[in-house]
Design a protein around this motif. Structure first.
Motif, PDB file in Angstrom:
ATOM      1  N   LEU A  84       0.860  -1.192  -0.028  1.00 48.10           N
ATOM      2  CA  LEU A  84      -0.004  -0.015  -0.015  1.00 48.10           C
ATOM      3  C   LEU A  84       0.571   1.343   0.046  1.00 48.10           C
ATOM      4  CD1 LEU A  84      -2.780  -1.080   2.389  1.00 48.10           C
ATOM      5  CD2 LEU A  84      -2.859  -1.023  -0.032  1.00 48.10           C
ATOM      6  N   TYR A  85       1.928   1.113   0.853  1.00 50.22           N
ATOM      7  CA  TYR A  85       2.876   2.344   0.605  1.00 50.22           C
ATOM      8  C   TYR A  85       3.465   2.682  -0.806  1.00 50.22           C
ATOM      9  CZ  TYR A  85       7.613   4.609   1.652  1.00 50.22           C
ATOM     10  OH  TYR A  85       8.489   5.549   1.583  1.00 50.22           O
ATOM     11  N   LEU A  86       3.659   1.478  -1.591  1.00 48.00           N
ATOM     12  CA  LEU A  86       4.178   1.763  -3.019  1.00 48.00           C
ATOM     13  C   LEU A  86       3.107   2.143  -4.111  1.00 48.00           C
ATOM     14  CD1 LEU A  86       6.339  -1.524  -2.965  1.00 48.00           C
ATOM     15  CD2 LEU A  86       7.084   1.000  -2.805  1.00 48.00           C
ATOM     16  N   LEU A  87       1.862   2.322  -3.510  1.00 51.09           N
ATOM     17  CA  LEU A  87       0.682   2.534  -4.488  1.00 51.09           C
ATOM     18  C   LEU A  87       0.923   4.163  -4.812  1.00 51.09           C
ATOM     19  CD1 LEU A  87      -2.531   0.897  -3.032  1.00 51.09           C
ATOM     20  CD2 LEU A  87      -0.987   0.260  -5.231  1.00 51.09           C
ATOM     21  N   PRO A  88       0.455   4.629  -5.939  1.00 48.29           N
ATOM     22  CA  PRO A  88       0.452   6.402  -6.272  1.00 48.29           C
ATOM     23  C   PRO A  88      -0.184   6.860  -5.128  1.00 48.29           C
ATOM     24  CG  PRO A  88      -0.364   4.881  -7.961  1.00 48.29           C
ATOM     25  CD  PRO A  88      -0.089   3.841  -6.934  1.00 48.29           C
ATOM     26  N   ALA A  89       0.687   7.887  -4.657  1.00 52.69           N
ATOM     27  CA  ALA A  89       0.271   8.645  -3.527  1.00 52.69           C
ATOM     28  C   ALA A  89      -0.782  10.037  -4.017  1.00 52.69           C
ATOM     29  CB  ALA A  89       1.327   9.122  -2.674  1.00 52.69           C
ATOM     30  N   ARG A  90      -1.357  10.460  -3.215  1.00 54.17           N
ATOM     31  CA  ARG A  90      -2.321  11.745  -3.492  1.00 54.17           C
ATOM     32  C   ARG A  90      -1.364  12.992  -3.614  1.00 54.17           C
ATOM     33  NH1 ARG A  90      -3.898  14.294   1.648  1.00 54.17           N
ATOM     34  NH2 ARG A  90      -3.255  13.103   3.511  1.00 54.17           N
ATOM     35  N   LYS A  91      -0.038  12.906  -3.140  1.00 52.43           N
ATOM     36  CA  LYS A  91       0.690  13.828  -2.785  1.00 52.43           C
ATOM     37  C   LYS A  91       2.016  13.227  -2.837  1.00 52.43           C
ATOM     38  CE  LYS A  91       1.780  18.193  -0.653  1.00 52.43           C
ATOM     39  NZ  LYS A  91       1.322  19.049   0.517  1.00 52.43           N
ATOM     40  N   TYR A  94       8.766  12.055  -0.072  1.00 54.12           N
ATOM     41  CA  TYR A  94       7.847  10.892   0.553  1.00 54.12           C
ATOM     42  C   TYR A  94       6.636  10.940   0.215  1.00 54.12           C
ATOM     43  CZ  TYR A  94      11.560  11.555   4.419  1.00 54.12           C
ATOM     44  OH  TYR A  94      12.694  11.641   4.934  1.00 54.12           O
ATOM     45  N   PRO A  95       6.048   9.726  -0.092  1.00 55.95           N
ATOM     46  CA  PRO A  95       4.464   9.614  -0.515  1.00 55.95           C
ATOM     47  C   PRO A  95       3.557   9.814   0.724  1.00 55.95           C
ATOM     48  CG  PRO A  95       5.644   7.487  -0.161  1.00 55.95           C
ATOM     49  CD  PRO A  95       6.552   8.307   0.177  1.00 55.95           C
ATOM     50  N   ILE A  96       2.616  10.739   0.424  1.00 56.76           N
ATOM     51  CA  ILE A  96       1.606  11.006   1.440  1.00 56.76           C
ATOM     52  C   ILE A  96       0.423  10.343   1.063  1.00 56.76           C
ATOM     53  CG2 ILE A  96       0.558  12.744   2.515  1.00 56.76           C
ATOM     54  CD1 ILE A  96       3.471  13.184   2.797  1.00 56.76           C
ATOM     55  N   ASN A  97       0.202   8.859   1.503  1.00 58.22           N
ATOM     56  CA  ASN A  97      -0.726   8.137   1.399  1.00 58.22           C
ATOM     57  C   ASN A  97      -1.072   7.033   2.285  1.00 58.22           C
ATOM     58  OD1 ASN A  97       1.215   6.394   1.127  1.00 58.22           O
ATOM     59  ND2 ASN A  97       1.143   5.631  -1.059  1.00 58.22           N
ATOM     60  N   GLY A  98      -0.869   7.705   3.795  1.00 59.09           N
ATOM     61  CA  GLY A  98      -1.079   6.910   4.844  1.00 59.09           C
ATOM     62  C   GLY A  98      -2.590   6.672   5.151  1.00 59.09           C
ATOM     63  N   PHE A  99      -3.211   7.668   4.765  1.00 63.79           N
ATOM     64  CA  PHE A  99      -4.846   7.783   5.073  1.00 63.79           C
ATOM     65  C   PHE A  99      -5.467   6.682   3.930  1.00 63.79           C
ATOM     66  CE2 PHE A  99      -9.179   8.969   4.961  1.00 63.79           C
ATOM     67  CZ  PHE A  99      -9.512   9.211   6.428  1.00 63.79           C
ATOM     68  N   GLN A 100      -4.971   6.801   2.881  1.00 66.16           N
ATOM     69  CA  GLN A 100      -5.272   5.951   1.592  1.00 66.16           C
ATOM     70  C   GLN A 100      -5.077   4.460   2.204  1.00 66.16           C
ATOM     71  OE1 GLN A 100      -3.656   6.871  -2.233  1.00 66.16           O
ATOM     72  NE2 GLN A 100      -3.166   4.765  -2.442  1.00 66.16           N
ATOM     73  N   ALA A 101      -3.669   4.166   2.786  1.00 66.27           N
ATOM     74  CA  ALA A 101      -3.827   2.801   3.248  1.00 66.27           C
ATOM     75  C   ALA A 101      -4.491   2.482   4.353  1.00 66.27           C
ATOM     76  CB  ALA A 101      -2.197   2.795   3.746  1.00 66.27           C
ATOM     77  N   LEU A 102      -5.050   3.217   5.237  1.00 72.02           N
ATOM     78  CA  LEU A 102      -5.959   2.966   6.189  1.00 72.02           C
ATOM     79  C   LEU A 102      -7.186   2.416   5.546  1.00 72.02           C
ATOM     80  CD1 LEU A 102      -6.769   3.079   9.074  1.00 72.02           C
ATOM     81  CD2 LEU A 102      -7.381   5.394   9.097  1.00 72.02           C
ATOM     82  N   VAL A 103      -7.819   3.310   4.674  1.00 73.86           N
ATOM     83  CA  VAL A 103      -9.055   3.214   4.193  1.00 73.86           C
ATOM     84  C   VAL A 103      -8.918   2.114   3.235  1.00 73.86           C
ATOM     85  CG1 VAL A 103     -10.770   4.111   2.409  1.00 73.86           C
ATOM     86  CG2 VAL A 103      -9.618   5.463   4.056  1.00 73.86           C
ATOM     87  N   LEU A 104      -7.837   1.631   2.441  1.00 76.37           N
ATOM     88  CA  LEU A 104      -7.724   0.471   1.648  1.00 76.37           C
ATOM     89  C   LEU A 104      -7.630  -0.824   2.702  1.00 76.37           C
ATOM     90  CD1 LEU A 104      -5.270   1.373  -1.255  1.00 76.37           C
ATOM     91  CD2 LEU A 104      -7.729   0.916  -1.243  1.00 76.37           C
ATOM     92  N   THR A 105      -6.915  -0.836   3.800  1.00 70.31           N
ATOM     93  CA  THR A 105      -6.968  -1.747   4.528  1.00 70.31           C
ATOM     94  C   THR A 105      -8.427  -2.149   5.242  1.00 70.31           C
ATOM     95  OG1 THR A 105      -4.732  -1.208   5.332  1.00 70.31           O
ATOM     96  CG2 THR A 105      -5.963  -2.470   6.655  1.00 70.31           C
ATOM     97  N   ALA A 106      -9.093  -1.015   5.634  1.00 68.40           N
ATOM     98  CA  ALA A 106     -10.342  -1.310   6.033  1.00 68.40           C
ATOM     99  C   ALA A 106     -11.160  -1.997   5.144  1.00 68.40           C
ATOM    100  CB  ALA A 106     -11.107   0.204   6.473  1.00 68.40           C
ATOM    101  N   LEU A 107     -11.071  -1.428   3.745  1.00 66.11           N
ATOM    102  CA  LEU A 107     -11.958  -2.261   2.806  1.00 66.11           C
ATOM    103  C   LEU A 107     -11.465  -3.600   2.631  1.00 66.11           C
ATOM    104  CD1 LEU A 107     -12.043   0.503  -0.030  1.00 66.11           C
ATOM    105  CD2 LEU A 107     -14.078  -0.277   1.644  1.00 66.11           C
ATOM    106  N   LEU A 108     -10.244  -3.916   2.651  1.00 63.04           N
ATOM    107  CA  LEU A 108      -9.945  -5.334   2.411  1.00 63.04           C
ATOM    108  C   LEU A 108     -10.213  -6.161   3.559  1.00 63.04           C
ATOM    109  CD1 LEU A 108      -6.312  -4.787   0.991  1.00 63.04           C
ATOM    110  CD2 LEU A 108      -8.164  -5.746  -0.223  1.00 63.04           C
TER     111      LEU A 108
END
Length: 418
Positions: free
Chosen positions: A76-83, A98-112
């Protein structure tokens, strides 16, 4: 071996002896808390009710689950970041990205996890695996820290941290030699700081909530409050992930056992202590008291978020209308110190908000046991120590301007108390 840096930073944490003690004390404390939370007496002080054998700690299933978790968060860290944000300027005048995609990782983890549960994933079985999971997380931290220590042997001097390069292998292993260890663009410290541990914390909390529902028909109000408060805290940290790039952990501390163990083992398995306690020691909580606790958490969060947002806004753009009218002190480095607003109340208002929230997280557990208040006690000690470290660095960096700031803002964390 890489040459040592110039003047070495003063040794912290009691030097090599203190570091050696913490290498043993931190894991031992974590396992004591895990055992105490599930025991009848639930004693914070005193020996645990029982000592588990190796068969209770080692589980190939737990190892596979843990490696899968780390692999998922790395993917999830390696996915394209929003910023993509730039960090602070380094000694060689470069800036890391640094990729700013931690919240994205949280949401995707919750979905999975949600999809997995709909397919029959037994999330409620996770609480029974906390001991072996904590064991493999601790092993991972030791092995990973050894890798980081060896990697730092060939790092250039410009890549080394101000501390952690004393020449004593135990101290340097604990504190960390390299400031920003990376392989290609994968930054180990930045990844560990907010991803596997914090997201793992809320996942463990949710598993404990589901286990309570299985045992008692529905989760208790106390369990809901603990889950909600701590999910808000983690979500806030990941939503404002970019702010971590200016913290002491990223800009000053090397990446060794202290941060590695703290990030991937200590955080998920000790910060979930209140939920662990509630599963084994249910508490009756009425709506009036729950409302008071919610108000306490809201006050803490308001101070915490307001102070951090004000600081981050000022650092990005001092001319921003939200901070342009605040009083400042100029420093010899060209930077300015806020001396009004939140930062004119105490020197670390964000720490004050943190501690108020910590109290709110513990209150749903009642007042019959000290164990759920361990986080509050530990975090108070941690923030007082961190404040002292920050004080020394700011005095060294800003000199007379910092002395003037301390004169204008005499209280460190708690107004009129400390």
């Amino acid at each position: 071996m890489a040459p040592t840096q110039g003047p070495r930073a003063p040794l912290e944490f009691g030097g090599p002896l203190g570091a050696a003690a913490l290498l043993l004390l931190l894991p031992a404390t974590m396992f004591h808390l895990l055992l105490a939370a599930r025991s009848g007496p639930a004693r914070l002080l005193g020996p645990p009710a029982y000592l588990p054998g190796l068969e209770a700690l080692w589980s190939p299933r737990a190892l596979l689950l843990w490696l899968a978790w780390l692999g998922l968060q790395a993917a999830l860290y390696l996915l394209p970041a929003r910023k993509v944000a730039e960090g602070q300027e380094l000694k060689d005048e470069s800036r890391l990205r640094y990729p700013i995609n931690g919240f994205q990782a949280l949401v995707l983890t919750a979905l999975l996890v949600g999809l997995g549960m709909s397919a029959g994933l037994p999330l409620g079985a996770l609480p029974e695996m906390l001991l072996p999971l904590a064991f493999v997380a601790t092993l991972t931290a030791f092995i990973f820290s050894l890798f980081l220590y060896m990697k730092a042997q060939v790092a250039p001097v410009s890549a080394l941290a101000p501390g952690g390069n004393s020449g004593n292998p135990i101290y340097d292993f604990f504190l960390g030699r390299e400031l920003n260890p990376r392989i290609c663009f994968f930054d180990f410290k930045y990844f560990c700081e907010l991803r596997p541990g914090l997201i793992g914390w809320v996942l463990i909390n949710m598993a404990l909530l589901m286990k309570e529902a299985e045992l008692r028909g529905s989760p208790s109000l106390a369990m809901w409050l603990v889950n909600g408060f701590q999910l808000l805290y983690v979500g806030d940290a990941l939503w404002h992930e970019e702010a971590i790039l200016t913290t002491m952990d990223i800009t000053h501390d090397g990446f060794g056992f202290m941060l590695a163990f703290g990030d991937i083992a200590w955080v998920p398995f000790t910060y979930s202590l209140q939920a662990q306690f509630l599963l084994h020691h249910p508490q009756s909580l009425g709506l009036p008291m729950a409302s008071v606790i919610c108000l306490i958490n809201a006050i803490g969060y308001y101070i915490f978020r307001g102070a951090n947002s004000q600081k981050n806004t000022f650092r990005k753009n001092p001319s921003d209308p939200r901070v342009a009218g605040l009083e400042t002190i100029s420093t010899a480095t060209g930077r300015k110190l806020l001396v009004s607003g939140w930062w004119g109340m105490v020197r670390h208002p964000n720490y004050l908000g943190d501690l108020i929230m910590a109290l709110a997280w513990s209150l749903p557990c009642g007042v019959s046991h000290l164990l759920p208040y361990f986080y509050l006690l530990y975090f108070t000690a941690l923030l007082v120590h961190r404040e002292a470290r920050d004080e020394r660095q700011c005095l060294q960096k800003y000199g007379l301007a910092w002395q003037e700031y301390c004169r204008r803002v005499p209280y460190r964390i708690m107004p009129y108390i400390y």
